[in-house]
Design an enzyme around this catalytic site. Structure first.
Site: not given
Length: 360
Positions: A47, A140
């Site tokens: 990320d 995620t």
């Protein structure tokens, strides 16, 4: 596509290709450097690294533009070890033969500065100019399991969506419904779903050269009365219990249809025609969506004939801030079916005693 935003699209294709290489390089790793944010959602080294890559690339290409991204650098500044892992991940693509497709941060401190540049800013409205919105890894929770996820790039001008470019690194361009979070593409080719306002939506291979003009126009939504759901069950707990399946049943739709955690991927799935309706009623009236999960990606569905409002029927406002506090939930369907879907949602909420959810 003949578009006035050709440079922006080409930049996005190159950035997504490199971002996908970066994220895919550790998707099978047992340890992805997962840490927990204040809102209890997970974030990985990918990320941070992908968002830094995106901001560096677009800041170099469009130095006068502003940026909003999901992540900031607070966790990295607190942990030298985590920052070192992000830096090492970025170095994996430095020196590749196609490295010119992106711009990389110059140092670890530069990584932090880039993340903070976008991680603390908000969209603006009229007169705010050009703003890029990035979600480096949407989904995620599924990414850490090796499942489907998306990388979102959106361009807003004066708070309005004008460009969407969504990378789906492990989704097949010819995927079929119903999709689930584990419906990954064994070929690893992936796809990009993109749109420019007023020019339609398209899909192309993620691995194709950025100057390859080959892209598949996505058809307009069907004029039929058939309703096919895209939603999420089982992993996230933000939805109001017992509503969505009843709405689907009253509309004669199979539930859950495509069952996907990542919101960006849900919008792309609707544009690809793998479903045509999504409904989301949060369990709390003060719960709001986050702008990077929806900005740009909604344009994909709108450019194929979809209509998107919140649960109360209000237009979606992307200028309220990092949280979309001017809206509550979502109702999206083909334009000719939207009123029917919204009416059903309202009736189910009233029948179940959730009138509070329909207050302004």
């Amino acid at each position: 596509m003949d578009s006035p935003l050709a440079k922006e699209l080409t930049t996005s294709f190159g950035a997504l290709r490199k971002a996908a290489q970066l994220s895919q390089s550790i998707i099978s790793a047992l340890d992805k450097g997962v840490v927990e944010k204040d809102d209890l959602s997970p974030v990985t080294v990918a990320d941070f690294a992908v968002q830094a890559l995106l901001i560096a690339t677009f800041k170099h290409a469009f130095p006068g533009d502003r940026f909003v991204g999901e992540e900031d650098a607070s966790s990295l500044r607190d942990s030298k070890a985590l920052l070192a892992r992000v830096w090492d991940l970025l170095q994996r693509i430095r020196g590749h033969e196609d490295a010119a497709l992106c711009t990389l941060p110059e140092s670890k401190e530069h990584v932090c500065d880039l993340l903070d540049l976008a991680g603390t800013s908000s969209p603006g409205g009229k007169g705010s100019g050009r703003l890029w919105v990035f979600d480096p890894i949407d989904g995620t929770r599924t990414y850490v399991r090796g499942g489907l996820y998306a990388i979102n790039i959106a361009l807003l001008i004066d708070g309005e969506q004008v460009l969407a470019s969504v990378g789906c690194p492990n989704l097949a361009i010819d995927a079929t419904a119903p999709l689930g979070n584990e419906s990954t593409d064994p070929s690893g080719e992936g796809c990009i779903v993109f749109a420019v306002r007023g020019h339609g939506a398209y899909a192309r291979s993620l691995s194709a050269p950025v100057d390859d003009a080959a892209a598949r126009p996505l058809p307009r939504v069907s004029s039929s009365s058939d309703i096919r759901f895209v939603t999420c069950v089982g992993i996230v707990d933000s939805a109001l219990d017992g509503v969505h399946e009843v709405v689907a049943d009253r509309l004669g739709a199979a539930f859950p249809g495509c069952d996907l955690v990542p919101w960006v991927l849900r919008w792309a799935t609707l544009a690809l025609g793998l479903g045509n309706t999504t409904v989301w009623v949060y369990k709390r009236r003060d719960r709001h969506a986050k702008v990077w999960d929806h900005a740009g990606a909604m344009l994909l569905f709108q450019e194929t004939g979809g209509k998107i409002t919140d649960v109360l029927g209000r237009p979606i406002d992307l200028t309220a801030g990092r949280k979309m506090s001017a809206n509550f939930g979502f109702i999206a369907a083909p334009a000719h079916l939207h009123a029917k879907v919204m009416g059903t949602v309202h009736q189910v909420l009233r029948d179940q005693g959730h009138d509070l959810m329909l207050t302004g």
